[in-house]
Design a protein around this motif. Structure first.
Motif, PDB file in Angstrom:
ATOM      1  N   GLU A   1       0.823  -1.204   0.000  1.00 31.42           N
ATOM      2  CA  GLU A   1       0.000   0.000   0.000  1.00 31.42           C
ATOM      3  C   GLU A   1       0.864   1.264   0.000  1.00 31.42           C
ATOM      4  OE1 GLU A   1      -3.320   0.345  -0.208  1.00 31.42           O
ATOM      5  OE2 GLU A   1      -3.486  -1.828  -0.481  1.00 31.42           O
ATOM      6  N   TYR A   2       0.322   2.312  -0.604  1.00 27.94           N
ATOM      7  CA  TYR A   2       0.990   3.611  -0.611  1.00 27.94           C
ATOM      8  C   TYR A   2       0.572   4.394   0.634  1.00 27.94           C
ATOM      9  CZ  TYR A   2       2.696   3.214  -5.430  1.00 27.94           C
ATOM     10  OH  TYR A   2       3.364   2.822  -6.568  1.00 27.94           O
ATOM     11  N   SER A   3       1.524   5.081   1.227  1.00 29.24           N
ATOM     12  CA  SER A   3       1.205   5.934   2.376  1.00 29.24           C
ATOM     13  C   SER A   3       0.561   7.228   1.881  1.00 29.24           C
ATOM     14  CB  SER A   3       2.472   6.273   3.156  1.00 29.24           C
ATOM     15  OG  SER A   3       3.321   7.095   2.375  1.00 29.24           O
TER      16      SER A   3
ATOM     17  N   GLU B   1       3.151   9.412   0.262  1.00 29.33           N
ATOM     18  CA  GLU B   1       3.516   8.998  -1.101  1.00 29.33           C
ATOM     19  C   GLU B   1       2.437   9.409  -2.104  1.00 29.33           C
ATOM     20  OE1 GLU B   1       6.155   4.991  -0.900  1.00 29.33           O
ATOM     21  OE2 GLU B   1       4.127   4.815  -0.073  1.00 29.33           O
ATOM     22  N   ILE B   2       1.179   9.223  -1.712  1.00 34.49           N
ATOM     23  CA  ILE B   2       0.071   9.611  -2.598  1.00 34.49           C
ATOM     24  C   ILE B   2       0.099  11.107  -2.852  1.00 34.49           C
ATOM     25  CG2 ILE B   2      -2.445   9.782  -2.791  1.00 34.49           C
ATOM     26  CD1 ILE B   2      -2.558   7.140  -1.146  1.00 34.49           C
ATOM     27  N   ASP B   3       0.262  11.879  -1.786  1.00 37.12           N
ATOM     28  CA  ASP B   3       0.298  13.341  -1.930  1.00 37.12           C
ATOM     29  C   ASP B   3       1.462  13.791  -2.805  1.00 37.12           C
ATOM     30  OD1 ASP B   3      -1.942  13.599  -0.367  1.00 37.12           O
ATOM     31  OD2 ASP B   3      -0.856  14.102   1.474  1.00 37.12           O
ATOM     32  N   GLN B   4       2.599  13.119  -2.668  1.00 30.86           N
ATOM     33  CA  GLN B   4       3.766  13.470  -3.484  1.00 30.86           C
ATOM     34  C   GLN B   4       3.486  13.255  -4.969  1.00 30.86           C
ATOM     35  OE1 GLN B   4       6.879  11.077  -1.751  1.00 30.86           O
ATOM     36  NE2 GLN B   4       7.519  12.692  -0.310  1.00 30.86           N
ATOM     37  N   GLU B   5       2.853  12.125  -5.284  1.00 33.80           N
ATOM     38  CA  GLU B   5       2.541  11.853  -6.695  1.00 33.80           C
ATOM     39  C   GLU B   5       1.518  12.845  -7.235  1.00 33.80           C
ATOM     40  OE1 GLU B   5       1.865   8.123  -8.361  1.00 33.80           O
ATOM     41  OE2 GLU B   5       3.596   7.143  -7.433  1.00 33.80           O
ATOM     42  N   LEU B   6       0.510  13.175  -6.429  1.00 35.77           N
ATOM     43  CA  LEU B   6      -0.496  14.142  -6.867  1.00 35.77           C
ATOM     44  C   LEU B   6       0.115  15.527  -7.082  1.00 35.77           C
ATOM     45  CD1 LEU B   6      -3.547  13.115  -4.647  1.00 35.77           C
ATOM     46  CD2 LEU B   6      -3.182  12.618  -7.073  1.00 35.77           C
TER      47      LEU B   6
ATOM     48  N   GLU C   1       0.905   2.500 -11.598  1.00 41.35           N
ATOM     49  CA  GLU C   1       1.120   1.458 -10.594  1.00 41.35           C
ATOM     50  C   GLU C   1       0.433   1.811  -9.274  1.00 41.35           C
ATOM     51  OE1 GLU C   1       4.750  -1.358 -10.113  1.00 41.35           O
ATOM     52  OE2 GLU C   1       5.237   0.508  -9.062  1.00 41.35           O
ATOM     53  N   ARG C   2       0.472   3.076  -8.907  1.00 39.77           N
ATOM     54  CA  ARG C   2      -0.151   3.500  -7.647  1.00 39.77           C
ATOM     55  C   ARG C   2      -1.650   3.194  -7.636  1.00 39.77           C
ATOM     56  NH1 ARG C   2      -2.788   8.161  -6.766  1.00 39.77           N
ATOM     57  NH2 ARG C   2      -1.872   9.116  -8.608  1.00 39.77           N
ATOM     58  N   LEU C   3      -2.317   3.501  -8.742  1.00 38.13           N
ATOM     59  CA  LEU C   3      -3.759   3.264  -8.783  1.00 38.13           C
ATOM     60  C   LEU C   3      -4.093   1.783  -8.870  1.00 38.13           C
ATOM     61  CD1 LEU C   3      -4.945   6.286 -10.899  1.00 38.13           C
ATOM     62  CD2 LEU C   3      -5.644   5.728  -8.591  1.00 38.13           C
ATOM     63  N   LYS C   4      -3.230   1.006  -9.500  1.00 35.34           N
ATOM     64  CA  LYS C   4      -3.457  -0.446  -9.514  1.00 35.34           C
ATOM     65  C   LYS C   4      -3.357  -1.017  -8.112  1.00 35.34           C
ATOM     66  CE  LYS C   4      -1.962  -1.451 -14.246  1.00 35.34           C
ATOM     67  NZ  LYS C   4      -0.940  -2.103 -15.088  1.00 35.34           N
ATOM     68  N   VAL C   5      -2.408  -0.494  -7.311  1.00 33.16           N
ATOM     69  CA  VAL C   5      -2.277  -0.948  -5.924  1.00 33.16           C
ATOM     70  C   VAL C   5      -3.472  -0.471  -5.100  1.00 33.16           C
ATOM     71  CG1 VAL C   5      -0.924  -0.694  -3.798  1.00 33.16           C
ATOM     72  CG2 VAL C   5       0.239  -1.096  -5.980  1.00 33.16           C
ATOM     73  N   MET C   6      -3.885   0.771  -5.312  1.00 36.76           N
ATOM     74  CA  MET C   6      -4.969   1.356  -4.526  1.00 36.76           C
ATOM     75  C   MET C   6      -6.345   0.796  -4.886  1.00 36.76           C
ATOM     76  SD  MET C   6      -3.755   5.363  -4.584  1.00 36.76           S
ATOM     77  CE  MET C   6      -5.359   5.958  -4.029  1.00 36.76           C
ATOM     78  N   CYS C   7      -6.590   0.614  -6.195  1.00 36.09           N
ATOM     79  CA  CYS C   7      -7.939   0.269  -6.658  1.00 36.09           C
ATOM     80  C   CYS C   7      -8.020  -1.047  -7.422  1.00 36.09           C
ATOM     81  CB  CYS C   7      -8.474   1.372  -7.572  1.00 36.09           C
ATOM     82  SG  CYS C   7      -8.468   3.016  -6.861  1.00 36.09           S
ATOM     83  N   GLY C   8      -6.870  -1.595  -7.767  1.00 36.02           N
ATOM     84  CA  GLY C   8      -6.871  -2.767  -8.631  1.00 36.02           C
ATOM     85  C   GLY C   8      -6.982  -2.344 -10.088  1.00 36.02           C
TER      86      GLY C   8
END
Length: 395
Positions: A130-132, A135-140, A172-179
């Motif tokens: 999972e992304y913290s 990490e999510i905020d950094q990508e956004l 990759e982030r969204l695949k981990v978060m949502c599949g």
């Protein structure tokens, strides 16, 4: 003429977005578009293809721009189009590492398309953890930083932007978060839309495409639901990507796009085929006409025939279409026999119905005008009736 029962599909009301002379969304007709297959560096070849596509009915044409060098080619394509033909509305398709290319082309074309899964490209690592929130905020933040200069140029030049999500290229982030799901596709689009809205840019069109019809349908239904929740109403571009070729490719495109249009979803369409893109256009227009969304030719009602039919119906149907297909404000029925004919041709302006051996009856709506017309005189008799009513138009 007889009255008809009309069935309207309640349409998801989207905001109108200008793409040069075109308007996508709102109460405007569904826009038909396609994409060039010529290599972008072949400027004259691309120009010729765009002209052919536009003459055949493509209202919006997309050109791939995979590099900065190709951005220069698009600038030249625009110039040559204006000089040789006219200023056809163009979309620049931006690939990964797209910020600089998008900035360069946004000042020239009428709309750019970016893919959220590739615009800020990160090489997949196979991560499953999972992304913290950090990490999510950094990508956004990185997405917003890359998108801001693009939005600035779009604002300055009145260029529209398509946020075009592909099922096969989610980050990759969204695949981990949502599949690898419709939910992931929708979230990918929403992230970009929110960045645009925060920066007061709303000349947006959205697409959520997949090569699997059910995924494409589910993603677009969910997108409408989420937009309503988020108080958004951006136009939707519909398409089944990588549908293939031939009959099966057409069926996939029509099932996916047609299902959503019948539910009132969709403002612009492309039937993607692994063929000459000119072949996509007739499918688009036939699809729209079949749903009563646009009328570009005569509405032809044709009986499938059975053992009761006593005249040569298939060649008759082809002849009627060949001689009268340009009468786009009329509907004409070619029916096999008296059993189902009268009821099935009720909505037609004109028609013919089999009577005896190699003979037909000619109708104006429900009114019988002529009986026992020989089949080889039937089309002429029908034409004369339409002419006598002042409804005939020469090609």
């Amino acid at each position: 003429m007889q009255s008809r029962i009309m069935v309207d599909f309640p349409r998801f009301k989207t905001r109108p977005v200008k793409v040069r002379d075109l308007v996508i969304g709102g109460d405007n007709p569904v826009v038909v578009q396609t994409m060039c297959t010529e290599h972008t560096e072949n400027v004259s070849g691309v120009v010729d293809q765009i002209i052919s596509l536009h003459k055949e009915g493509a209202e919006l044409v997309r050109v791939t721009v995979p590099s900065l060098k190709d951005a220069n080619h698009v600038i030249e394509i625009k110039k040559q189009l204006k000089k040789k033909y006219q200023d056809v509305p163009l979309v620049a398709d931006i690939h990964h590492f797209g910020s600089n290319i998008a900035i360069k082309t946004a000042s020239v074309v009428d709309k750019i398309r970016i893919n959220p899964g590739l615009f800020v490209f990160k090489k997949p690592t196979g991560r499953t953890a999972e992304y913290s929130k950090t990490e999510i905020d950094q990508e956004l933040e990185e997405i917003e930083k890359s998108l801001l200069p693009v939005l600035k140029v779009c604002k300055e030049h009145g260029t529209a932007l398509r946020v075009g999500v592909n099922h096969g290229s989610l980050s990759e982030r969204l695949k981990v978060m949502c599949g690898d799901t419709p939910e992931g596709m929708v979230e990918s689009a929403i992230e970009y839309l929110k960045v645009c809205e925060r920066n007061d840019f709303r000349e947006l069109v959205i697409s959520l495409k997949a090569s699997t019809v059910k995924v494409m349908i589910a993603a677009n239904r969910l997108m409408v639901k989420r937009m309503k929740e988020e108080k958004m109403n951006y136009p939707l571009h519909l398409g089944v990507t990588e549908a293939g070729a031939g009959q099966y490719g057409r069926v996939k495109g029509v099932v996916g796009i047609g299902t959503l249009l019948a539910e009132g979803i969709g403002d612009t369409i492309r039937v993607s085929l692994s063929e000459d893109p000119i072949n996509e256009l007739s499918v688009c227009y036939d699809l729209l006409q079949s749903l009563g969304l646009r009328r570009t030719k005569m509405e032809l009602i044709g009986c499938p025939t059975c053992g009761r039919t006593r005249y040569d119906l298939p060649p008759m149907l082809a002849k009627v279409e060949g001689e009268m297909g340009h009468l786009k404000n009329l509907s004409v029925a070619v029916m096999g026999c008296i059993v189902n004919g009268p009821g099935e041709m009720n909505d037609a302006d004109y028609g013919m119905m089999g009577q005896g051996l190699k003979t037909v009856a000619i109708f104006r709506g429900k009114e019988l005008v002529k009986s026992n017309v020989a089949q080889d005189m039937a089309v002429q008799a029908l034409k004369e009736l339409i002419m006598s009513d002042g409804k005939w138009i020469e090609r």
